[in-house]
Design a protein around this motif. Structure first.
Motif, PDB file in Angstrom:
ATOM      1  N   GLY A 127       0.641  -1.342  -0.209  1.00 33.75           N
ATOM      2  CA  GLY A 127      -0.222   0.046   0.100  1.00 33.75           C
ATOM      3  C   GLY A 127       0.660   1.129   0.278  1.00 33.75           C
ATOM      4  O   GLY A 127       0.666   2.013   0.212  1.00 33.75           O
ATOM      5  N   LEU A 128       2.534   1.353   0.565  1.00 37.00           N
ATOM      6  CA  LEU A 128       2.947   2.805   0.173  1.00 37.00           C
ATOM      7  C   LEU A 128       3.278   3.264  -0.965  1.00 37.00           C
ATOM      8  O   LEU A 128       2.694   4.404  -1.021  1.00 37.00           O
ATOM      9  N   LEU A 129       3.439   2.265  -1.794  1.00 42.29           N
ATOM     10  CA  LEU A 129       3.626   2.837  -3.412  1.00 42.29           C
ATOM     11  C   LEU A 129       2.728   4.798  -3.729  1.00 42.29           C
ATOM     12  O   LEU A 129       3.184   5.407  -4.330  1.00 42.29           O
ATOM     13  N   PRO A 130       1.484   3.666  -3.612  1.00 41.59           N
ATOM     14  CA  PRO A 130       0.525   4.974  -4.751  1.00 41.59           C
ATOM     15  C   PRO A 130       0.139   6.205  -3.859  1.00 41.59           C
ATOM     16  O   PRO A 130      -0.031   7.053  -4.189  1.00 41.59           O
ATOM     17  N   ILE A 131       0.423   5.960  -2.369  1.00 41.79           N
ATOM     18  CA  ILE A 131      -0.114   7.369  -1.636  1.00 41.79           C
ATOM     19  C   ILE A 131       1.105   7.798  -1.701  1.00 41.79           C
ATOM     20  O   ILE A 131       1.153   9.049  -1.123  1.00 41.79           O
ATOM     21  N   GLY A 175      -6.902   9.957  -3.801  1.00 41.77           N
ATOM     22  CA  GLY A 175      -6.464   9.902  -4.936  1.00 41.77           C
ATOM     23  C   GLY A 175      -5.424   7.828  -4.708  1.00 41.77           C
ATOM     24  O   GLY A 175      -6.288   6.504  -5.128  1.00 41.77           O
ATOM     25  N   GLY A 176      -4.719   8.409  -3.669  1.00 44.44           N
ATOM     26  CA  GLY A 176      -3.449   7.346  -3.650  1.00 44.44           C
ATOM     27  C   GLY A 176      -4.106   6.445  -3.145  1.00 44.44           C
ATOM     28  O   GLY A 176      -3.590   5.157  -2.591  1.00 44.44           O
ATOM     29  N   ILE A 177      -4.358   6.665  -1.688  1.00 44.35           N
ATOM     30  CA  ILE A 177      -5.580   6.173  -0.691  1.00 44.35           C
ATOM     31  C   ILE A 177      -6.335   4.593  -1.167  1.00 44.35           C
ATOM     32  O   ILE A 177      -6.444   3.766  -0.701  1.00 44.35           O
ATOM     33  N   ARG A 178      -7.189   5.780  -2.184  1.00 49.00           N
ATOM     34  CA  ARG A 178      -8.600   4.835  -2.778  1.00 49.00           C
ATOM     35  C   ARG A 178      -7.388   3.269  -3.352  1.00 49.00           C
ATOM     36  O   ARG A 178      -7.819   2.471  -3.323  1.00 49.00           O
ATOM     37  N   LEU A 179      -6.182   4.009  -4.311  1.00 44.57           N
ATOM     38  CA  LEU A 179      -6.275   2.792  -5.311  1.00 44.57           C
ATOM     39  C   LEU A 179      -5.026   1.554  -3.921  1.00 44.57           C
ATOM     40  O   LEU A 179      -5.358   0.866  -4.223  1.00 44.57           O
TER      41      LEU A 179
END
Length: 247
Positions: A127-131, A175-179
């Motif tokens: 989960g780190l990368l998109p956020i 948006g990053g959290i959503r992904l």
């Protein structure tokens, strides 16, 4: 009519999901053709609603931890004192995308044992990368005029971060959290291979007993959760964008 149709379909999906979790036996006639004679059509080795709540809890904990670490890293590398750590930070947040989830679980189990903990580690890393990337993009693309105005009012660096930078960046961060959440919802099912209580139990039970109905139940519940949560966070992101003028 077209404007409210997507909302109606989402509401219908939500109602069907809740009905299935609360009273799965009602849907047995629909699933019965998918199983062999005398085989159960509804998952009977545990409570579907309990597994769903545990699945969501695992995803929630991992997402909160990933969000805190990713945002702090992004803040650090966008400050003058931390800019040199950007390559290192990118390497760290890419670890989860480099190793397959099964490999992360295999490495984590000897260290923390079976159960939820290795699953949390895998979801946290994934989960780190998109956020991180969304937060980094947002913080480095803030309107120059706004930042100069904030400096002109005499705000300290910390005040600008809390009162200007983060509020303006929030839509992109969401948006990053959503992904990240959507990735975690799907990846969490693999956690059942190391005894974590997730909806992966339903899918694994179906594979072991050649029960297509079980596999379908687990997959559809995870898919419905992903669609509903994705849409909800998309709506939050749009609302924040309108409020910050970054729509």
């Amino acid at each position: 009519m077209k404007a409210w149709l997507p909302t109606f379909l989402r509401a219908l999906l939500c109602l069907v999901l809740i009905a299935f979790l609360l009273a799965p036996q009602v849907f047995e006639p629909l699933l019965k053709p998918l199983v062999q004679p005398n085989a159960p059509a509804i998952y009977n080795q545990g409570s579907l609603i309990d597994l769903t709540l545990l699945h969501l809890r695992t995803v929630f904990i991992a997402t909160v931890l990933a969000t805190l670490v990713a945002i702090l890293l992004a803040i650090m590398v966008t400050r003058p004192f931390g800019a040199e750590f950007l390559p290192l930070s990118r390497s760290l947040v890419n670890i989860g995308q480099t190793f397959p989830p099964v490999a992360v679980l295999a490495l984590a189990v000897p260290a923390v044992g079976f159960g939820e903990k290795p699953t949390l580690i895998a979801l946290f890393l994934y989960g780190l990368l998109p956020i991180f990337e969304n937060t980094l993009t947002a913080l480095t693309n803030l309107p120059r005029s706004v930042m100069e105005a904030a400096r002109g009012t005499g705000m300290t660096d910390f005040q600008r971060l809390l009162q200007v930078e983060l509020p303006l960046s929030l839509p992109v961060i969401v948006g990053g959290i959503r992904l990240s959440v959507v990735i975690s919802l799907a990846t969490a099912t693999i956690g059942s291979t190391v005894a974590a209580k997730t909806l992966g139990e339903v899918i694994i039970a179906g594979l072991q007993s050649n029960n297509l109905a079980f596999i379908l139940q687990g997959g559809l519940i995870v898919g419905a959760l992903a669609v509903l949560i994705y849409d909800a966070l998309t709506a939050v992101e749009a609302l924040l964008s309108r409020r910050t003028g970054r729509a």
